[in-house]
Scaffold this active site. Sequence first.
Site, PDB file in Angstrom:
ATOM      1  N   CYS A  10       0.871  -1.192   0.000  1.00 14.74           N
ATOM      2  CA  CYS A  10       0.000   0.000   0.000  1.00 14.74           C
ATOM      3  C   CYS A  10       0.904   1.237   0.000  1.00 14.74           C
ATOM      4  O   CYS A  10       2.094   1.132  -0.328  1.00 14.74           O
ATOM      5  CB  CYS A  10      -0.981  -0.023   1.173  1.00 14.74           C
ATOM      6  SG  CYS A  10      -0.217   0.004   2.812  1.00 14.74           S
ATOM      7  N   ARG A  16      -3.395  -0.666   5.343  1.00 19.31           N
ATOM      8  CA  ARG A  16      -3.984  -1.741   4.540  1.00 19.31           C
ATOM      9  C   ARG A  16      -3.070  -2.943   4.344  1.00 19.31           C
ATOM     10  O   ARG A  16      -3.488  -4.087   4.547  1.00 19.31           O
ATOM     11  CB  ARG A  16      -4.410  -1.194   3.163  1.00 19.31           C
ATOM     12  CG  ARG A  16      -5.541  -0.202   3.232  1.00 19.31           C
ATOM     13  CD  ARG A  16      -5.706   0.549   1.937  1.00 19.31           C
ATOM     14  NE  ARG A  16      -4.542   1.404   1.677  1.00 19.31           N
ATOM     15  CZ  ARG A  16      -4.334   2.088   0.566  1.00 19.31           C
ATOM     16  NH1 ARG A  16      -5.221   2.012  -0.410  1.00 19.31           N
ATOM     17  NH2 ARG A  16      -3.265   2.842   0.432  1.00 19.31           N
ATOM     18  N   ASP A 126      -8.659   3.395   1.632  1.00 22.19           N
ATOM     19  CA  ASP A 126      -7.605   3.651   2.609  1.00 22.19           C
ATOM     20  C   ASP A 126      -8.209   4.202   3.901  1.00 22.19           C
ATOM     21  O   ASP A 126      -8.691   5.335   3.924  1.00 22.19           O
ATOM     22  CB  ASP A 126      -6.619   4.666   2.012  1.00 22.19           C
ATOM     23  CG  ASP A 126      -5.373   4.787   2.847  1.00 22.19           C
ATOM     24  OD1 ASP A 126      -5.380   4.321   4.013  1.00 22.19           O
ATOM     25  OD2 ASP A 126      -4.385   5.341   2.337  1.00 22.19           O
TER      26      ASP A 126
HETATM   27  P1  4NP Z   1      -1.885   2.844   4.032  1.00 18.59           P
HETATM   28  O1  4NP Z   1      -2.520   4.205   4.585  1.00 18.59           O
HETATM   29  O2  4NP Z   1      -1.293   3.169   2.670  1.00 18.59           O
HETATM   30  O3  4NP Z   1      -3.029   1.904   3.937  1.00 18.59           O
HETATM   31  O4  4NP Z   1      -0.839   2.417   5.037  1.00 18.59           O
HETATM   32  C1  4NP Z   1      -1.806   5.411   4.685  1.00 18.59           C
HETATM   33  C2  4NP Z   1      -0.997   5.630   5.784  1.00 18.59           C
HETATM   34  C3  4NP Z   1      -0.326   6.834   5.908  1.00 18.59           C
HETATM   35  C4  4NP Z   1      -0.459   7.807   4.921  1.00 18.59           C
HETATM   36  C5  4NP Z   1      -1.270   7.572   3.819  1.00 18.59           C
HETATM   37  C6  4NP Z   1      -1.932   6.374   3.698  1.00 18.59           C
HETATM   38  N1  4NP Z   1       0.223   9.042   5.043  1.00 18.59           N
HETATM   39  O5  4NP Z   1      -0.093   9.983   4.269  1.00 18.59           O
HETATM   40  O6  4NP Z   1       1.101   9.177   5.912  1.00 18.59           O
END
Ligand code: 4NP
Length: 155
Positions: A10, A16, A126
């Site tokens: 991800c 995720r 997300d």
């Molecule tokens: P992930 O979610 O891609 O599912 O781990 C996110 C976690 C952090 C961030 C964006 C998406 N961020 O902008 O820091």
Amino acid sequence: MEKQKILFVCLGNICRSPMAEYVFRHQTAQLGLSDRLTVASAGTSGWHNGENMHQGTLKKLKQQGIDPMGFTSSQVQTGDADTYDYIIAMDDNNLAELERLFGRQPDKIFKLTDLIPESGYTYVPDPWHTGNFDETFRLVSAGSQALLEKLTSVK
Ligand code: 4NP
């Protein structure tokens, strides 16, 4: 039989893909197939390198009886396309970044939702943005189950 290696990817590797990694490992263990499959996860960004998974993901896994211990966030590595048999993205941005790094390899690199067309989703939302870890868990579980069936033909 050689182990099959799976990497879930991800953006941040805290919501995720860690959820998918731990759900898939749990489902694999329940079927007694742990010695046939290796699973890991990574983020395209590296923004959270060294951190634990998000509290919402931790909470959801624990609620579902899945032990979330031992996780450290990490970034996709240049050698991952050689290391892994399958690299599974959560959304189109992850997929585009993986294809930029490794080239288009649709048999190896694809989205989790490709395995569950009946879900009506074309990406895993997300929860960093939606706050909805339940929705993400439902999709990740269904996708993980479909992946297990694809890899083992266990129905
Ligand atoms: P992930 O979610 O891609 O599912 O781990 C996110 C976690 C952090 C961030 C964006 C998406 N961020 O902008 O820091």
